[in-house]
Design a protein around this motif. Sequence first.
Motif, PDB file in Angstrom:
ATOM      1  N   LEU A 114       0.868  -1.262   0.145  1.00  0.00           N
ATOM      2  CA  LEU A 114      -0.131   0.026   0.012  1.00  0.00           C
ATOM      3  C   LEU A 114       0.991   1.300   0.034  1.00  0.00           C
ATOM      4  N   TRP A 115       1.854   1.153   0.948  1.00  0.00           N
ATOM      5  CA  TRP A 115       2.819   2.407   0.743  1.00  0.00           C
ATOM      6  C   TRP A 115       3.377   2.952  -0.354  1.00  0.00           C
ATOM      7  N   SER A 116       4.335   1.803  -0.856  1.00  0.00           N
ATOM      8  CA  SER A 116       5.028   1.978  -2.134  1.00  0.00           C
ATOM      9  C   SER A 116       4.013   2.287  -3.395  1.00  0.00           C
ATOM     10  N   ASN A 117       2.875   1.903  -3.206  1.00  0.00           N
ATOM     11  CA  ASN A 117       2.057   2.109  -4.465  1.00  0.00           C
ATOM     12  C   ASN A 117       0.791   2.892  -4.306  1.00  0.00           C
ATOM     13  N   ARG A 118       0.985   3.827  -3.192  1.00  0.00           N
ATOM     14  CA  ARG A 118      -0.349   4.519  -2.725  1.00  0.00           C
ATOM     15  C   ARG A 118      -0.748   5.621  -3.734  1.00  0.00           C
ATOM     16  N   TYR A 119      -0.002   5.950  -4.636  1.00  0.00           N
ATOM     17  CA  TYR A 119      -0.569   6.997  -5.485  1.00  0.00           C
ATOM     18  C   TYR A 119      -0.941   6.030  -6.830  1.00  0.00           C
ATOM     19  N   LEU A 120      -1.003   5.144  -7.056  1.00  0.00           N
ATOM     20  CA  LEU A 120      -1.518   4.394  -8.000  1.00  0.00           C
ATOM     21  C   LEU A 120      -2.796   3.717  -7.555  1.00  0.00           C
ATOM     22  N   LEU A 489     -11.608  -5.688 -14.518  1.00  0.00           N
ATOM     23  CA  LEU A 489     -11.517  -4.771 -13.537  1.00  0.00           C
ATOM     24  C   LEU A 489     -12.046  -3.546 -14.000  1.00  0.00           C
ATOM     25  N   VAL A 490     -12.067  -3.105 -15.104  1.00  0.00           N
ATOM     26  CA  VAL A 490     -12.665  -1.812 -15.713  1.00  0.00           C
ATOM     27  C   VAL A 490     -14.054  -1.947 -15.430  1.00  0.00           C
ATOM     28  N   ALA A 491     -14.821  -3.099 -15.724  1.00  0.00           N
ATOM     29  CA  ALA A 491     -16.092  -3.231 -15.489  1.00  0.00           C
ATOM     30  C   ALA A 491     -16.381  -2.963 -14.109  1.00  0.00           C
ATOM     31  N   ALA A 492     -15.675  -3.681 -13.208  1.00  0.00           N
ATOM     32  CA  ALA A 492     -15.729  -3.438 -11.585  1.00  0.00           C
ATOM     33  C   ALA A 492     -15.583  -1.916 -11.151  1.00  0.00           C
ATOM     34  N   GLU A 493     -14.745  -1.414 -11.710  1.00  0.00           N
ATOM     35  CA  GLU A 493     -14.332   0.159 -11.520  1.00  0.00           C
ATOM     36  C   GLU A 493     -15.743   1.156 -11.995  1.00  0.00           C
ATOM     37  N   ARG A 494     -16.459   0.571 -12.922  1.00  0.00           N
ATOM     38  CA  ARG A 494     -17.723   1.212 -13.384  1.00  0.00           C
ATOM     39  C   ARG A 494     -18.884   1.210 -12.214  1.00  0.00           C
ATOM     40  N   LEU A 518      -6.330  -3.956  -6.865  1.00  0.00           N
ATOM     41  CA  LEU A 518      -5.490  -3.752  -8.085  1.00  0.00           C
ATOM     42  C   LEU A 518      -6.348  -2.831  -9.113  1.00  0.00           C
ATOM     43  N   PRO A 519      -6.074  -1.782  -9.292  1.00  0.00           N
ATOM     44  CA  PRO A 519      -7.034  -0.900 -10.392  1.00  0.00           C
ATOM     45  C   PRO A 519      -6.473  -1.419 -11.765  1.00  0.00           C
ATOM     46  N   SER A 520      -7.316  -0.953 -12.666  1.00  0.00           N
ATOM     47  CA  SER A 520      -7.187  -1.495 -13.902  1.00  0.00           C
ATOM     48  C   SER A 520      -6.048  -0.685 -14.475  1.00  0.00           C
ATOM     49  N   GLN A 521      -5.232  -0.992 -15.527  1.00  0.00           N
ATOM     50  CA  GLN A 521      -4.482  -0.412 -16.245  1.00  0.00           C
ATOM     51  C   GLN A 521      -4.544   0.938 -16.551  1.00  0.00           C
ATOM     52  N   ALA A 522      -5.865   1.233 -17.222  1.00  0.00           N
ATOM     53  CA  ALA A 522      -6.308   2.630 -17.480  1.00  0.00           C
ATOM     54  C   ALA A 522      -6.394   3.661 -16.372  1.00  0.00           C
ATOM     55  N   THR A 523      -6.932   3.015 -15.172  1.00  0.00           N
ATOM     56  CA  THR A 523      -6.882   3.941 -13.842  1.00  0.00           C
ATOM     57  C   THR A 523      -5.535   4.136 -13.485  1.00  0.00           C
ATOM     58  N   GLN A 524      -4.595   3.354 -13.560  1.00  0.00           N
ATOM     59  CA  GLN A 524      -3.348   3.508 -13.089  1.00  0.00           C
ATOM     60  C   GLN A 524      -2.795   4.752 -13.859  1.00  0.00           C
ATOM     61  N   ARG A 525      -2.708   4.497 -15.225  1.00  0.00           N
ATOM     62  CA  ARG A 525      -2.265   5.482 -15.952  1.00  0.00           C
ATOM     63  C   ARG A 525      -2.705   6.894 -16.011  1.00  0.00           C
ATOM     64  N   ALA A 526      -4.258   7.006 -15.546  1.00  0.00           N
ATOM     65  CA  ALA A 526      -4.671   8.137 -15.337  1.00  0.00           C
ATOM     66  C   ALA A 526      -4.276   8.729 -13.908  1.00  0.00           C
ATOM     67  N   ARG A 527      -3.654   7.856 -12.994  1.00  0.00           N
ATOM     68  CA  ARG A 527      -3.539   8.538 -11.725  1.00  0.00           C
ATOM     69  C   ARG A 527      -2.067   8.795 -11.947  1.00  0.00           C
ATOM     70  N   PRO A 573      -1.196  -8.314 -11.214  1.00  0.00           N
ATOM     71  CA  PRO A 573      -1.292  -9.381 -10.178  1.00  0.00           C
ATOM     72  C   PRO A 573      -0.114  -9.907  -9.710  1.00  0.00           C
ATOM     73  N   ALA A 574       1.050  -9.748 -10.481  1.00  0.00           N
ATOM     74  CA  ALA A 574       2.087 -10.549  -9.610  1.00  0.00           C
ATOM     75  C   ALA A 574       2.787  -9.537  -8.466  1.00  0.00           C
ATOM     76  N   SER A 575       2.538  -8.085  -8.856  1.00  0.00           N
ATOM     77  CA  SER A 575       2.893  -7.126  -7.576  1.00  0.00           C
ATOM     78  C   SER A 575       2.322  -7.292  -6.378  1.00  0.00           C
ATOM     79  N   LEU A 576       1.128  -8.151  -6.346  1.00  0.00           N
ATOM     80  CA  LEU A 576       0.570  -8.555  -5.025  1.00  0.00           C
ATOM     81  C   LEU A 576       1.323  -9.788  -4.355  1.00  0.00           C
ATOM     82  N   ASP A 577       2.190 -10.585  -5.087  1.00  0.00           N
ATOM     83  CA  ASP A 577       2.836 -11.729  -4.433  1.00  0.00           C
ATOM     84  C   ASP A 577       3.378 -11.462  -3.110  1.00  0.00           C
ATOM     85  N   GLY A 578       2.969 -12.491  -2.225  1.00  0.00           N
ATOM     86  CA  GLY A 578       3.630 -12.192  -0.907  1.00  0.00           C
ATOM     87  C   GLY A 578       2.780 -11.307  -0.097  1.00  0.00           C
TER      88      GLY A 578
END
Length: 791
Positions: A114-120, A489-494, A518-527, A573-578
């Motif tokens: 959460l801390w390392s990726n808080r802005y995304l 994920l995009v559908a879930a964000e809607r 895990l936000p969608s790729q589009a949402t992460q790019r927008a952020r 999804p691999a970013s959440l490993d561990g």
Amino acid sequence: MRRSRWWAGRGAGWGIALWLAGLIACGLLVARTPVTADLSAFLPRSPSPAQQLLVDQLRDGVVSRLILVAIEGDAPDRLTGLSRGLAARLRGNPLVATVENGERTGRGADGAYLWSNRYLLSPAVTPDRFTADGLRQALENDLRLLQSPAGMFLKQALPADPTAEILRLTDRMLDGAAGPASRDGVWVSPDGARALLLVQTTAPGFDLDAQQKTLDLIQGAFDQVRGTDDAARLVMTGPGVFSVQTRDRIEADATRASITATLLVAGVMLLVYRSLRVLALSLLPAATGALAGVAAVGLGFGTVHGITLGFGVTLLGESVDYAIYLFTQTQPGSPARRTLLRIWPTLLLGVATSIVGFGAMLVSSFSGLAQLGLFSITGLLVALAVTRWVLPALLPEGYSTERPARLAPVLTALTGAAPALRLPLAAATLLSLAWLVHQGPAVWSAELSSLSPVAEADQTLDEALRRDLGAPDAGHLLVTGGATADEALVAAERLAAPLEALARDRLIAGYDSPALTLPSQATQRARQAALPPPDTLRAALNEALQGLPFRPDAFAPFLTDVEKARTMPLLTPASLDGTSMKLKLDSLLVRNGDGWTAMLPLRGVSDPQALAARVAGEVAARGAVLLNLKEESDHLYRTYRQEALTLAVLGAAAITLLLAAALRSLRSLVMAVMPLAAAVVVTMAILTALGQALSIFHLVGLLLVVGVGSNYSLLFERREPSAALRERTVASVAIANLCTVIGFGTLAFSGIPVLQGIGMTVAIGAFLSLAFAAVLSRQDTAAAREAEGHA
């Protein structure tokens, strides 16, 4: 004659050799067949998409992995201390995904993610938030928070996170877990009598061995933490706990019922035949049939359900009848093979009626019901074959029975007097029918929980702990999807905006979503695009700090972290490993055929109908499905029950046609069917009068009643060449009925509701079938005696 005996002996040798080979093959198959207590085995093999979702949740969903833990029986301070100690010992174990007890610890990997990726991850990241005005507003809010209890945590994070994204994220994560009461930072029940923990296993709910290991781990850790003070007790509930307990109880009940039934039936056989050899031979068809039945299920389905295994003991009640008919009806001076030739057509017809009845279950789309059908058909066929081709070869030369014949006159006298009860029988049947009509559909249970093998006390404890913990109760889900995981994920964000509106209107208390983890790729790019370049951000920050009591260089870490987030690779999804959040993501975002499904659990649904109406009217929710798991599971059960009823009716019709073709007499057909119909009606009336709501397993029991009872009717209706043989037939039917009632009656004392239901149904129904067959049978005893006199 000598040549005939030689061929008979050679044929018997082949029969025994095949029987022994079959025993070895079946034993090997059974040894390799795993036993399961998974309730989803009794759900459809080809479910609808919504039903498939339900089945997946029952087998592998996040709810199936939860273990609800409570520590009770000691002082409140001692309980909270034990909770901390137990949680500390469990965290980090590979069998445990997460341990929650209210403490803000044990979130190392999650916190780092959460801390390392808080802005995304933060939904508050917008271009306006990083302007001078936006930063000024955030800093002024920080000054207020520093004066609050949250100030200590904020003070540490403030230099790198003046916009407080991490607070927003942790508050959002804890939002769904804010239900339990707390004492010294540890969850407790409202009355403080229990300390509460929520353990999520890494293994799916259907992996009973792994669930068993996890339960042992928790119990062992608790024993270590408790030490020598044995006042505190540990209690656990949840799907995994129930599955393990159910497997153990079924095995224990099946073993206990098998031993009890075997001892009681053996006692009856010893009393009747006074021969250990005959006793062993009489149990041989039933034991072989049960072994073959389990082997056939293992071969056909890969696993055998515990309910099917427990059902095996009931086969003893019917298949032991064949040996009893053979032994009891063999007279002195007449070999057993001759007796077999005489009664074989009747036995064959009786088994055929049972097979036709169970054949209806075999074609069911529910694998658990099909297992029961395959088990019963295989077991009965093998038991009959052993009686026909193995038993005669193992019987002593010149074997016959005398003692049963001594009982025969008494039993024959009783059956001779039975027709006087025809009017009372008609009255009892009509009264029972009227009772069932009066009860209407209420005689059948309408809920899936009626199939549950879980004891009522355990269900009550589970409900209490869930209420205290606010744990997921498999209530409502909003389901959407896409061709890829990212599209899902995009559908879930809607759905976020309409769900927030529903929460504001108090139609729901809250919701969860895979897109929050895990936000969608589009949402992460927008952020990322919302984060300004270093020079722009530095200028905006300096302007925002004007007049505020912060050092100008205090927020250097913030500038570094924003630039890092602006250029970092997007999360996958691999970013959440561990992290424990990986399991949560995997549970809420699942592959479904060719696409992906995103599930959004809803909490605190106050008005399901209003919720359904609002969701149906939301443009953003088009394509999403609101799934009420409780309603869907009950609908599934009603479909299940309707199919089983249809199959039972078809089976009954097929049995009637089979009897009509074999008996070729309308009167004989009526006399064979009437006792069965009356027995079924009166049995259903007795069970419902005792307060039982009939389930699928009662229906299975009624099919068994028809199978067993048809033998009684056919044997009573069969004309015998002599009065002696008639008396032996009556004696054999009475002894067989006693063994059947004992076999099924032992199951009536089972602690597993479904086994109890089957046992009680068949024990009552089998006895009534015999009694009604005697009451409605034709009285040809005098004619038989006359025929004997002429002979």
